[in-house]
Design a protein around this motif. Structure first.
Motif, PDB file in Angstrom:
ATOM      1  N   GLU A 174       9.812  -7.392   5.361  1.00 60.21           N
ATOM      2  CA  GLU A 174       9.797  -6.823   6.708  1.00 60.21           C
ATOM      3  C   GLU A 174       9.405  -5.435   6.840  1.00 60.21           C
ATOM      4  OE1 GLU A 174      14.286  -5.978   8.981  1.00 60.21           O
ATOM      5  OE2 GLU A 174      14.531  -7.133   6.535  1.00 60.21           O
ATOM      6  N   VAL A 175      10.010  -4.826   5.552  1.00 58.47           N
ATOM      7  CA  VAL A 175       9.225  -3.296   6.656  1.00 58.47           C
ATOM      8  C   VAL A 175       7.552  -3.762   7.015  1.00 58.47           C
ATOM      9  CG1 VAL A 175       7.905  -1.716   5.622  1.00 58.47           C
ATOM     10  CG2 VAL A 175      10.070  -2.162   4.658  1.00 58.47           C
ATOM     11  N   GLN A 176       6.293  -4.753   6.572  1.00 59.27           N
ATOM     12  CA  GLN A 176       5.609  -4.547   7.138  1.00 59.27           C
ATOM     13  C   GLN A 176       5.046  -5.179   8.757  1.00 59.27           C
ATOM     14  OE1 GLN A 176       2.804  -3.132   5.499  1.00 59.27           O
ATOM     15  NE2 GLN A 176       4.170  -2.988   3.691  1.00 59.27           N
ATOM     16  N   ALA A 177       6.205  -6.017   8.902  1.00 61.27           N
ATOM     17  CA  ALA A 177       6.074  -6.673   9.443  1.00 61.27           C
ATOM     18  C   ALA A 177       6.770  -6.209  11.331  1.00 61.27           C
ATOM     19  CB  ALA A 177       7.302  -7.681   9.953  1.00 61.27           C
ATOM     20  N   LEU A 178       7.624  -4.960  10.598  1.00 60.44           N
ATOM     21  CA  LEU A 178       7.895  -3.668  10.989  1.00 60.44           C
ATOM     22  C   LEU A 178       6.777  -2.477  11.898  1.00 60.44           C
ATOM     23  CD1 LEU A 178      11.374  -3.445  10.004  1.00 60.44           C
ATOM     24  CD2 LEU A 178      10.970  -4.271  12.322  1.00 60.44           C
ATOM     25  N   TYR A 179       5.847  -2.569  10.617  1.00 62.44           N
ATOM     26  CA  TYR A 179       5.163  -1.240  11.069  1.00 62.44           C
ATOM     27  C   TYR A 179       3.623  -2.040  11.595  1.00 62.44           C
ATOM     28  CZ  TYR A 179       9.005   2.067   9.622  1.00 62.44           C
ATOM     29  OH  TYR A 179      10.322   2.856   9.307  1.00 62.44           O
ATOM     30  N   ALA A 180       3.741  -3.239  11.711  1.00 63.73           N
ATOM     31  CA  ALA A 180       2.320  -3.425  11.458  1.00 63.73           C
ATOM     32  C   ALA A 180       1.476  -2.865  12.017  1.00 63.73           C
ATOM     33  CB  ALA A 180       2.440  -5.004  11.453  1.00 63.73           C
ATOM     34  N   ARG A 181       2.544  -3.101  13.518  1.00 63.98           N
ATOM     35  CA  ARG A 181       1.121  -2.682  15.149  1.00 63.98           C
ATOM     36  C   ARG A 181       1.245  -1.171  15.089  1.00 63.98           C
ATOM     37  NH1 ARG A 181       4.606  -5.834  19.731  1.00 63.98           N
ATOM     38  NH2 ARG A 181       4.726  -7.568  18.706  1.00 63.98           N
ATOM     39  N   HIS A 182       2.108  -0.410  15.055  1.00 64.75           N
ATOM     40  CA  HIS A 182       1.210   1.164  15.513  1.00 64.75           C
ATOM     41  C   HIS A 182       1.256   2.073  13.462  1.00 64.75           C
ATOM     42  CE1 HIS A 182       5.725   1.643  14.262  1.00 64.75           C
ATOM     43  NE2 HIS A 182       5.699   0.712  15.032  1.00 64.75           N
ATOM     44  N   SER A 183       1.540   1.506  12.656  1.00 65.24           N
ATOM     45  CA  SER A 183       1.782   2.219  11.005  1.00 65.24           C
ATOM     46  C   SER A 183       1.132   1.728  10.187  1.00 65.24           C
ATOM     47  CB  SER A 183       3.400   2.877  11.009  1.00 65.24           C
ATOM     48  OG  SER A 183       3.664   3.297  11.802  1.00 65.24           O
ATOM     49  N   GLU A 184       0.657   1.302   9.127  1.00 65.58           N
ATOM     50  CA  GLU A 184       0.201   1.955   7.725  1.00 65.58           C
ATOM     51  C   GLU A 184       2.123   2.023   7.410  1.00 65.58           C
ATOM     52  OE1 GLU A 184      -3.107   3.551   6.113  1.00 65.58           O
ATOM     53  OE2 GLU A 184      -4.854   2.775   7.644  1.00 65.58           O
ATOM     54  N   ALA A 185       1.911   0.708   6.086  1.00 64.20           N
ATOM     55  CA  ALA A 185       3.105   1.342   5.748  1.00 64.20           C
ATOM     56  C   ALA A 185       3.031   0.964   3.970  1.00 64.20           C
ATOM     57  CB  ALA A 185       4.380   0.708   5.816  1.00 64.20           C
ATOM     58  N   VAL A 186       2.820   1.662   2.974  1.00 67.80           N
ATOM     59  CA  VAL A 186       1.670   1.254   1.781  1.00 67.80           C
ATOM     60  C   VAL A 186       3.405   2.142   0.980  1.00 67.80           C
ATOM     61  CG1 VAL A 186       0.745   2.022  -0.268  1.00 67.80           C
ATOM     62  CG2 VAL A 186      -0.361   2.195   2.591  1.00 67.80           C
ATOM     63  N   ALA A 187       3.567   0.898  -0.328  1.00 68.99           N
ATOM     64  CA  ALA A 187       4.748   0.891  -0.917  1.00 68.99           C
ATOM     65  C   ALA A 187       4.170   2.381  -2.861  1.00 68.99           C
ATOM     66  CB  ALA A 187       5.595  -0.289  -1.811  1.00 68.99           C
ATOM     67  N   ILE A 188       4.459   3.288  -2.547  1.00 71.66           N
ATOM     68  CA  ILE A 188       4.068   4.307  -3.900  1.00 71.66           C
ATOM     69  C   ILE A 188       5.500   3.974  -4.690  1.00 71.66           C
ATOM     70  CG2 ILE A 188       2.919   4.917  -2.213  1.00 71.66           C
ATOM     71  CD1 ILE A 188       4.618   7.109  -1.845  1.00 71.66           C
ATOM     72  N   ASP A 189       6.271   3.632  -4.710  1.00 68.35           N
ATOM     73  CA  ASP A 189       7.032   3.934  -5.686  1.00 68.35           C
ATOM     74  C   ASP A 189       8.087   2.434  -5.782  1.00 68.35           C
ATOM     75  OD1 ASP A 189       8.269   4.591  -8.018  1.00 68.35           O
ATOM     76  OD2 ASP A 189       8.839   6.499  -7.119  1.00 68.35           O
ATOM     77  N   ARG A 190       8.786   2.570  -7.243  1.00 72.28           N
ATOM     78  CA  ARG A 190      10.165   1.308  -6.795  1.00 72.28           C
ATOM     79  C   ARG A 190      11.118   1.603  -8.177  1.00 72.28           C
ATOM     80  NH1 ARG A 190      11.629  -4.464  -4.922  1.00 72.28           N
ATOM     81  NH2 ARG A 190       9.941  -4.726  -3.529  1.00 72.28           N
ATOM     82  N   ILE A 191      12.216   1.572  -7.765  1.00 73.79           N
ATOM     83  CA  ILE A 191      12.810   2.319  -8.687  1.00 73.79           C
ATOM     84  C   ILE A 191      14.175   1.117  -9.353  1.00 73.79           C
ATOM     85  CG2 ILE A 191      13.752   3.719  -9.904  1.00 73.79           C
ATOM     86  CD1 ILE A 191      12.759   5.653  -8.618  1.00 73.79           C
ATOM     87  N   ASP A 192      14.669   0.372 -10.573  1.00 69.31           N
ATOM     88  CA  ASP A 192      15.841   0.052  -9.914  1.00 69.31           C
ATOM     89  C   ASP A 192      16.948   0.650 -10.536  1.00 69.31           C
ATOM     90  OD1 ASP A 192      18.160  -1.387 -11.079  1.00 69.31           O
ATOM     91  OD2 ASP A 192      16.920  -2.322 -13.112  1.00 69.31           O
TER      92      ASP A 192
END
Length: 219
Positions: A174-192
């Motif tokens: 969903e993040v990628q779909a929301l931002y795709a038109r105007h922004s790059e969204a790169v996941a850089i950290d994921r924490i449980d």
């Protein structure tokens, strides 16, 4: 959620979403953006977050937006700041030093104001909005920021069917779909973080991750 939902929470003191310390993930990842001091940084749905104090201490000009007047007033009072106040069509602007908070609806923030922001820090906005409001929010805010803006987005990822939000789960697709038109969204950290949030386990979650994205405009 509708405005009355959040205003009632502030009025009743149900502000468990407020953190009494600066977010560790902000300290960890903000330097990687290499935004020069003096840049204007948007903090949407800011509440009375201490993250704004930290950003200002790094030399940034902070522009927060918060619906609740009570939340805005508490921020300045609790940090011993005496703001000047002026009114515009966007709302009442509270200004002290490098921090300005607009008390008003984020959707009323005008394009000229948003385009002046070259940075953004979104810890509490996207995850506070239900699915049917998120696309409108991203289009209104992010599509109107400075074309090469940089920022951090912090989301939650969990099985939404097991628990009602807010905070809502916003998975990567969903993040990628929301931002795709105007922004790059790169996941850089994921924490449980489930062990740190027992109240969520008590509501039926078996897994809960917080995810940090580095954002950059591509216009």
């Amino acid at each position: 959620m509708h405005a009355d939902f959040w205003l009632e929470r502030w009025s009743d003191g149900r502000t468990h979403f407020h953190q009494p310390q600066v977010t560790a993930l902000l300290r960890k990842h903000w330097p990687s953006l290499s935004l020069p001091p003096g840049s204007r940084v948007l903090v949407p749905l800011c509440g009375k977050s201490l993250d704004m104090i930290w950003l200002a201490e790094q030399g940034y000009r902070v522009l927060g937006v918060e619906l609740s007047q009570l939340g805005v007033e508490q921020f300045f009072a609790e940090n011993d700041l005496s703001p000047d106040i002026r009114s515009t069509a966007s709302g009442a602007h509270y200004c002290a030093g490098n921090i300005e908070i607009v008390c008003g609806d984020i959707f009323k923030l005008d394009a000229a104001t948003l385009s002046g922001c070259v940075g953004v820090y979104d810890r509490a906005a996207l995850v506070a909005l239900p699915a049917d409001m998120r696309e409108r929010y991203v289009r209104h805010v992010y599509a109107q920021l400075s074309g090469q803006y940089r920022g951090l987005l912090i989301t939650l990822d969990y099985a939404q069917e097991r628990m009602d939000g807010p905070p809502f789960s916003v998975p990567d697709r969903e993040v990628q779909a929301l931002y795709a038109r105007h922004s790059e969204a790169v996941a850089i950290d994921r924490i449980d973080i489930l062990d740190e949030e027992p109240k969520f386990a008590g509501r039926g979650l078996a897994a809960l991750d917080t995810v940090v994205y580095r954002l950059q405009g591509k216009r």
